[in-house]
Design a protein around this motif. Structure first.
Motif, PDB file in Angstrom:
ATOM      1  N   PRO A 224       0.829  -1.212   0.000  1.00 56.11           N
ATOM      2  CA  PRO A 224       0.000   0.000   0.000  1.00 56.11           C
ATOM      3  C   PRO A 224       0.863   1.262   0.000  1.00 56.11           C
ATOM      4  O   PRO A 224       1.904   1.318   0.645  1.00 56.11           O
ATOM      5  CB  PRO A 224      -0.791  -0.122   1.317  1.00 56.11           C
ATOM      6  N   GLU A 225       0.423   2.244  -0.734  1.00 54.87           N
ATOM      7  CA  GLU A 225       1.164   3.499  -0.827  1.00 54.87           C
ATOM      8  C   GLU A 225       1.289   4.134   0.549  1.00 54.87           C
ATOM      9  O   GLU A 225       0.332   4.193   1.325  1.00 54.87           O
ATOM     10  CB  GLU A 225       0.452   4.453  -1.782  1.00 54.87           C
TER      11      GLU A 225
ATOM     12  N   LEU B  70      -4.662  -4.290 -14.238  1.00 58.77           N
ATOM     13  CA  LEU B  70      -5.990  -4.359 -13.626  1.00 58.77           C
ATOM     14  C   LEU B  70      -6.188  -3.303 -12.541  1.00 58.77           C
ATOM     15  O   LEU B  70      -7.296  -3.143 -12.028  1.00 58.77           O
ATOM     16  CB  LEU B  70      -6.222  -5.750 -13.028  1.00 58.77           C
ATOM     17  N   GLY B  71      -5.107  -2.608 -12.195  1.00 53.11           N
ATOM     18  CA  GLY B  71      -5.223  -1.551 -11.186  1.00 53.11           C
ATOM     19  C   GLY B  71      -5.112  -2.035  -9.759  1.00 53.11           C
ATOM     20  O   GLY B  71      -5.525  -1.328  -8.825  1.00 53.11           O
ATOM     21  N   LEU B  72      -4.529  -3.207  -9.546  1.00 54.12           N
ATOM     22  CA  LEU B  72      -4.469  -3.753  -8.191  1.00 54.12           C
ATOM     23  C   LEU B  72      -3.705  -2.863  -7.210  1.00 54.12           C
ATOM     24  O   LEU B  72      -4.119  -2.755  -6.042  1.00 54.12           O
ATOM     25  CB  LEU B  72      -3.879  -5.165  -8.225  1.00 54.12           C
ATOM     26  N   PRO B  73      -2.602  -2.199  -7.592  1.00 56.65           N
ATOM     27  CA  PRO B  73      -1.913  -1.364  -6.608  1.00 56.65           C
ATOM     28  C   PRO B  73      -2.810  -0.289  -5.996  1.00 56.65           C
ATOM     29  O   PRO B  73      -2.815  -0.094  -4.773  1.00 56.65           O
ATOM     30  CB  PRO B  73      -0.769  -0.745  -7.422  1.00 56.65           C
ATOM     31  N   ALA B  74      -3.578   0.420  -6.822  1.00 54.34           N
ATOM     32  CA  ALA B  74      -4.469   1.459  -6.285  1.00 54.34           C
ATOM     33  C   ALA B  74      -5.575   0.840  -5.437  1.00 54.34           C
ATOM     34  O   ALA B  74      -5.979   1.400  -4.409  1.00 54.34           O
ATOM     35  CB  ALA B  74      -5.072   2.275  -7.428  1.00 54.34           C
ATOM     36  N   MET B  75      -6.075  -0.328  -5.853  1.00 60.35           N
ATOM     37  CA  MET B  75      -7.116  -1.003  -5.073  1.00 60.35           C
ATOM     38  C   MET B  75      -6.589  -1.404  -3.696  1.00 60.35           C
ATOM     39  O   MET B  75      -7.287  -1.260  -2.683  1.00 60.35           O
ATOM     40  CB  MET B  75      -7.611  -2.239  -5.820  1.00 60.35           C
ATOM     41  N   LEU B  76      -5.366  -1.925  -3.648  1.00 59.36           N
ATOM     42  CA  LEU B  76      -4.780  -2.326  -2.371  1.00 59.36           C
ATOM     43  C   LEU B  76      -4.627  -1.123  -1.447  1.00 59.36           C
ATOM     44  O   LEU B  76      -4.961  -1.181  -0.256  1.00 59.36           O
ATOM     45  CB  LEU B  76      -3.427  -3.000  -2.606  1.00 59.36           C
ATOM     46  N   THR B  77      -4.130  -0.028  -2.000  1.00 54.98           N
ATOM     47  CA  THR B  77      -3.989   1.192  -1.191  1.00 54.98           C
ATOM     48  C   THR B  77      -5.338   1.639  -0.652  1.00 54.98           C
ATOM     49  O   THR B  77      -5.468   2.004   0.527  1.00 54.98           O
ATOM     50  CB  THR B  77      -3.357   2.312  -2.033  1.00 54.98           C
TER      51      THR B  77
END
Length: 274
Positions: free
Chosen positions: A67-68, A94-101
């Motif tokens: 997470p950021e 799929l954009g998982l990094p932003a979703m995790l954050t």
């Protein structure tokens, strides 16, 4: 996104045969070669690094996502297994990094997602290429070198869902396993058409639908679109496994559907990694 490739080196040493006299001191030589550096600790939300997998007999990408704004050291890990024809980097699209954050900022304790490259429905489909052995033996060592804990949850999409459920059979201490659009097969004819399994026995030994009882007591979540070609197999799996979460909702076997349910899948895993 930054990329780091772990560097490997060779340490030089001297061997003295048993019983032989010690060599006499000589003139000073060049300084000793330092030991190879270990993998660098993670400092960015996303890194893509290359690793040699002896289990797969090739170099693979290892995508590490945290997470950021969160320190990576000591975070629990959820494996992410990609679909057929994709790679570990697919989760970035799929954009998982932003979703995790976002799910962590909503109140979940932080955790990391680690995605390696796989193939052959994440089983030993070809001689010298065993993705399950990579997941069990090599990935824990790779993530430990980056300051992360051993994987304690897994998620997979399509072929990756097959692989995640197969992984859970051998790791019943997992806190959660999430199967999204699971590419499961109700018959040998369907499985054989994928040209992955050596024979019917090989398929039956790995097919999650034929080993539902071996998943317990791992909490299982299932997501599948009602227009997905695998929805009949997903329904059969839900009926047999009685998962902790089962969501069959409108959608197909598409990026659009996967993007719509990934936040819920991450919450499912994160809540059980507390």
């Amino acid at each position: 996104m930054s990329r780091r490739v772990a560097l490997a080196g060779l340490a030089l040493g001297a061997l003295t045969a048993c019983g032989e006299p010690e060599p006499q001191p000589s003139a000073p030589g060049p300084p000793a070669v330092p030991p190879p550096p270990g993998p660098a600790p993670l400092t960015d939300p996303v890194t893509v690094q290359r690793e040699h997998s002896a289990a797969r007999g090739r170099e693979v990408d290892l995508v590490l996502i945290v997470p950021e704004g969160v320190a990576a050291a000591g975070l629990p890990v959820c494996l992410a297994l990609h679909g057929r024809g994709a790679s570990a980097r697919w989760f970035l699209g799929l954009g998982l990094p932003a979703m995790l954050t976002e799910v962590v900022r909503s109140g979940l304790p932080p955790f990391a997602v680690v995605a390696p490259d796989g193939d052959h429905y994440w089983v030993d489909g070809k001689r010298g290429d065993d993705p399950q052995r990579m997941l069990s033996e090599e990935v824990p060592r790779w993530v430990a070198g980056r300051g992360l804990r051993a994987p304690s949850a897994a998620l997979g999409i399509s072929m990756g869902a097959f692989g995640a459920l197969r992984y859970a059979r051998d790791h019943r201490d997992l806190r959660a396993v999430a199967a999204c659009s699971p590419a499961l097969f109700t018959s040998w004819g369907d499985a054989r058409s994928r040209n992955v399994f050596r024979d019917r026995q090989h398929w039956e030994s790995h097919e999650p639908l034929r080993h539902v009882d071996e998943l317990r007591p791992v909490p299982v979540g299932v997501w599948c679109g009602t227009a997905d070609p695998f929805v009949s197999a997903a329904r059969r799996f839900v009926q047999a496994a009685q998962p902790a979460v089962a969501e069959l909702s409108p959608g197909g076997h598409t990026d659009r559907y996967w993007k719509s349910v990934l936040p819920a899948i991450l919450r499912f895993a994160g809540e059980r990694l507390r």
